[in-house]
Design a protein around this motif. Sequence first.
Motif, short mmCIF file in Angstrom:
data_model
loop_
_atom_site.label_atom_id
_atom_site.label_comp_id
_atom_site.label_asym_id
_atom_site.label_seq_id
_atom_site.Cartn_x
_atom_site.Cartn_y
_atom_site.Cartn_z
N ARG A 59 0.84 -1.21 0.00
CA ARG A 59 0.00 0.00 0.00
C ARG A 59 0.87 1.26 0.00
N GLN A 60 1.98 1.21 0.70
CA GLN A 60 2.86 2.38 0.81
C GLN A 60 3.55 2.71 -0.50
N THR A 61 3.65 1.76 -1.41
CA THR A 61 4.27 2.05 -2.71
C THR A 61 3.40 2.99 -3.55
N LEU A 62 2.15 3.18 -3.16
CA LEU A 62 1.24 4.05 -3.89
C LEU A 62 1.48 5.53 -3.59
N TYR A 63 2.33 5.82 -2.61
CA TYR A 63 2.53 7.19 -2.15
C TYR A 63 3.95 7.67 -2.43
N THR A 64 4.08 8.96 -2.60
CA THR A 64 5.41 9.55 -2.80
C THR A 64 6.16 9.56 -1.47
N GLU A 65 7.45 9.79 -1.56
CA GLU A 65 8.27 9.88 -0.35
C GLU A 65 7.76 11.02 0.54
N ALA A 66 7.42 12.15 -0.07
CA ALA A 66 6.92 13.30 0.71
C ALA A 66 5.60 12.96 1.41
N GLU A 67 4.72 12.24 0.73
CA GLU A 67 3.45 11.85 1.35
C GLU A 67 3.69 10.89 2.51
N LEU A 68 4.61 9.96 2.32
CA LEU A 68 4.93 9.01 3.39
C LEU A 68 5.54 9.74 4.59
N GLU A 69 6.38 10.73 4.34
CA GLU A 69 6.96 11.52 5.44
C GLU A 69 5.86 12.25 6.20
N LEU A 70 4.88 12.77 5.49
CA LEU A 70 3.76 13.46 6.12
C LEU A 70 2.97 12.51 7.02
N VAL A 71 2.66 11.33 6.50
CA VAL A 71 1.91 10.35 7.28
C VAL A 71 2.74 9.89 8.48
N ALA A 72 4.03 9.62 8.26
CA ALA A 72 4.90 9.19 9.36
C ALA A 72 4.95 10.25 10.46
N GLY A 73 5.09 11.50 10.07
CA GLY A 73 5.13 12.58 11.05
C GLY A 73 3.83 12.69 11.83
N TYR A 74 2.71 12.56 11.14
CA TYR A 74 1.40 12.61 11.78
C TYR A 74 1.28 11.50 12.83
N LEU A 75 1.64 10.29 12.45
CA LEU A 75 1.54 9.16 13.37
C LEU A 75 2.51 9.30 14.54
N GLU A 76 3.73 9.76 14.26
CA GLU A 76 4.72 9.95 15.32
C GLU A 76 4.27 11.00 16.34
N GLN A 77 3.58 12.04 15.87
CA GLN A 77 3.05 13.04 16.80
C GLN A 77 1.99 12.42 17.71
N HIS A 78 1.15 11.55 17.14
CA HIS A 78 0.15 10.88 17.97
C HIS A 78 0.81 10.02 19.04
N VAL A 79 1.82 9.27 18.66
CA VAL A 79 2.49 8.38 19.60
C VAL A 79 3.20 9.18 20.70
N ALA A 80 3.76 10.32 20.33
CA ALA A 80 4.52 11.14 21.28
C ALA A 80 3.64 11.99 22.17
N ASP A 81 2.35 12.16 21.82
CA ASP A 81 1.47 13.06 22.55
C ASP A 81 1.12 12.47 23.90
N PRO A 82 1.52 13.13 24.99
CA PRO A 82 1.22 12.58 26.33
C PRO A 82 -0.28 12.49 26.61
N ALA A 83 -1.10 13.26 25.90
CA ALA A 83 -2.55 13.19 26.12
C ALA A 83 -3.09 11.83 25.70
N GLY A 84 -2.39 11.13 24.81
CA GLY A 84 -2.84 9.82 24.36
C GLY A 84 -2.25 8.68 25.16
N GLN A 85 -1.50 9.00 26.20
CA GLN A 85 -0.85 7.98 27.01
C GLN A 85 -1.74 7.59 28.18
N PRO A 86 -1.63 6.34 28.61
CA PRO A 86 -2.42 5.92 29.77
C PRO A 86 -2.00 6.69 31.02
N ARG A 87 -2.91 6.86 31.92
CA ARG A 87 -2.61 7.57 33.17
C ARG A 87 -2.69 6.61 34.33
#
Length: 148
Positions: free
Chosen positions: A120-148
């Motif tokens: 599925r990832q072959t359908l996207y450009t490198e720039a698009e993949l970087e955008l998606v990766a950054g979006y997901l990494e922000q979600h993972v790093a966001d302390p609001a999404g972490q268990p308390r």
Amino acid sequence: MSKRTDATARIQISIRQLIARAVFVNDSIARQLGLRLVDLQVLNLMSLPDGPATPGDITGMTGLPSSTTTRVLDRLEAAGFLRRVSDPADRRKVSVELDTDRLADFESRYRELRAANAARQTLYTEAELELVAGYLEQHVADPAGQPR
């Protein structure tokens, strides 16, 4: 409805669907391996590059109580996925090492899913993949999404 509002709503719906699908797939794999879903998720985190290597790391990353972390590690050790190793300099300190042979069984359960994602990832450009990766990494790093 604006295009931005529509896109935002579609993202929210897709994230909810993705999480639900992941839970069901992971629950099925956990049962195949004789594990609980929480055990499988801890194993998954441990198998990542720079994943947690001590019970304290696991507790910190997951938000599980230390007593629950201990029970999860007991079950993973009994199932042959890991072993606890005492620090020779300080026997109170313990690290956790994954069994590579048993981990291969775990990893094999995801081979088809990972291949589909890679295709599925072959359908996207490198720039698009970087955008998606950054979006997901922000979600993972966001302390609001972490268990308390």
